[in-house]
Design a protein around this motif. Structure first.
Motif, PDB file in Angstrom:
ATOM      1  N   ALA A   1       0.825  -1.204   0.000  1.00  0.00           N
ATOM      2  CA  ALA A   1       0.000   0.000   0.000  1.00  0.00           C
ATOM      3  C   ALA A   1       0.861   1.257   0.000  1.00  0.00           C
ATOM      4  O   ALA A   1       0.448   2.297  -0.510  1.00  0.00           O
ATOM      5  CB  ALA A   1      -0.931   0.003   1.214  1.00  0.00           C
ATOM      6  N   THR A   2       2.054   1.172   0.581  1.00  0.00           N
ATOM      7  CA  THR A   2       2.993   2.291   0.598  1.00  0.00           C
ATOM      8  C   THR A   2       4.375   1.734   0.911  1.00  0.00           C
ATOM      9  O   THR A   2       4.538   0.545   1.168  1.00  0.00           O
ATOM     10  CB  THR A   2       2.568   3.377   1.616  1.00  0.00           C
ATOM     11  N   GLN A   3       5.360   2.620   0.892  1.00  0.00           N
ATOM     12  CA  GLN A   3       6.718   2.189   1.235  1.00  0.00           C
ATOM     13  C   GLN A   3       7.412   3.239   2.082  1.00  0.00           C
ATOM     14  O   GLN A   3       7.095   4.418   2.004  1.00  0.00           O
ATOM     15  CB  GLN A   3       7.528   1.879  -0.008  1.00  0.00           C
ATOM     16  N   PHE A   4       8.335   2.758   2.890  1.00  0.00           N
ATOM     17  CA  PHE A   4       9.112   3.619   3.767  1.00  0.00           C
ATOM     18  C   PHE A   4      10.591   3.354   3.521  1.00  0.00           C
ATOM     19  O   PHE A   4      10.993   2.207   3.332  1.00  0.00           O
ATOM     20  CB  PHE A   4       8.794   3.337   5.239  1.00  0.00           C
ATOM     21  N   GLY A   5      11.384   4.402   3.567  1.00  0.00           N
ATOM     22  CA  GLY A   5      12.819   4.268   3.422  1.00  0.00           C
ATOM     23  C   GLY A   5      13.468   3.985   4.754  1.00  0.00           C
ATOM     24  O   GLY A   5      13.066   4.521   5.786  1.00  0.00           O
ATOM     25  N   VAL A   6      14.480   3.136   4.753  1.00  0.00           N
ATOM     26  CA  VAL A   6      15.249   2.823   5.952  1.00  0.00           C
ATOM     27  C   VAL A   6      16.736   2.915   5.622  1.00  0.00           C
ATOM     28  O   VAL A   6      17.143   2.711   4.476  1.00  0.00           O
ATOM     29  CB  VAL A   6      14.914   1.426   6.520  1.00  0.00           C
ATOM     30  N   ALA A   7      17.538   3.211   6.629  1.00  0.00           N
ATOM     31  CA  ALA A   7      18.981   3.344   6.432  1.00  0.00           C
ATOM     32  C   ALA A   7      19.668   1.980   6.359  1.00  0.00           C
ATOM     33  O   ALA A   7      20.618   1.805   5.601  1.00  0.00           O
ATOM     34  CB  ALA A   7      19.587   4.182   7.551  1.00  0.00           C
ATOM     35  N   ASP A   8      19.183   1.012   7.143  1.00  0.00           N
ATOM     36  CA  ASP A   8      19.792  -0.318   7.207  1.00  0.00           C
ATOM     37  C   ASP A   8      18.676  -1.351   7.219  1.00  0.00           C
ATOM     38  O   ASP A   8      18.097  -1.640   8.264  1.00  0.00           O
ATOM     39  CB  ASP A   8      20.666  -0.424   8.458  1.00  0.00           C
ATOM     40  N   ILE A   9      18.375  -1.891   6.052  1.00  0.00           N
ATOM     41  CA  ILE A   9      17.216  -2.782   5.928  1.00  0.00           C
ATOM     42  C   ILE A   9      17.403  -4.086   6.705  1.00  0.00           C
ATOM     43  O   ILE A   9      16.440  -4.621   7.264  1.00  0.00           O
ATOM     44  CB  ILE A   9      16.870  -3.044   4.450  1.00  0.00           C
ATOM     45  N   GLN A  10      18.635  -4.586   6.784  1.00  0.00           N
ATOM     46  CA  GLN A  10      18.858  -5.826   7.543  1.00  0.00           C
ATOM     47  C   GLN A  10      18.560  -5.604   9.023  1.00  0.00           C
ATOM     48  O   GLN A  10      17.876  -6.411   9.647  1.00  0.00           O
ATOM     49  CB  GLN A  10      20.298  -6.324   7.341  1.00  0.00           C
ATOM     50  N   ALA A  11      19.057  -4.500   9.568  1.00  0.00           N
ATOM     51  CA  ALA A  11      18.819  -4.201  10.980  1.00  0.00           C
ATOM     52  C   ALA A  11      17.337  -3.950  11.242  1.00  0.00           C
ATOM     53  O   ALA A  11      16.788  -4.411  12.250  1.00  0.00           O
ATOM     54  CB  ALA A  11      19.649  -2.990  11.411  1.00  0.00           C
TER      55      ALA A  11
END
Length: 127
Positions: free
Chosen positions: A77-87
């Motif tokens: 439905a939407t997306q969010f940005g993250v700095a470290d996807i694994q963490a």
């Protein structure tokens, strides 16, 4: 012109508010009565004056059909940005968040998809 609000339909505003704040870590910006529902927005704690995410009730039959349809097809439905996807994946998984796609490289981005428990798939992305 700039984007000030974006929204997701949710099937339970209280449940959504709890998930988006307590699990995802967003901060409540507005919770205002709006008839039988509420105008609820959350923001990133890193950008409290940034774009607000509206947790919008899906009481409209068209909204329900849309929400169910994209969920069934696996479309976020939407997306969010993250700095470290694994963490972030590990943090959310440790809180019981159900992922439908583990972190996956897609060219210049890595994405993962999870169920927000309120009728939506949400994609997180690291550039």
């Amino acid at each position: 012109m700039r984007i000030t609000h974006s929204g997701v339909f949710v099937n339970d505003q209280d449940k959504a508010l709890k998930f988006y704040t307590e699990t995802l870590g967003f901060v409540l910006k507005h919770d205002v009565p709006a008839g039988e529902y509420r105008w609820i927005t959350v923001v990133s704690p890193d950008d409290p004056d940034g774009t607000e995410l509206l947790l919008e009730p899906n009481e409209n039959p068209v909204a329900q059909t849309y929400q169910k349809g994209i969920f069934a097809q696996g479309i976020p439905a939407t997306q969010f940005g993250v700095a470290d996807i694994q963490a972030e994946h590990e943090r959310l998984a440790s809180l019981g968040v159900a992922f439908t796609m583990e972190p996956t490289e897609m060219g210049p981005v890595t994405i993962a998809v999870f169920d927000d428990t309120c009728g939506n798939l949400i994609q997180i992305m690291q550039m």
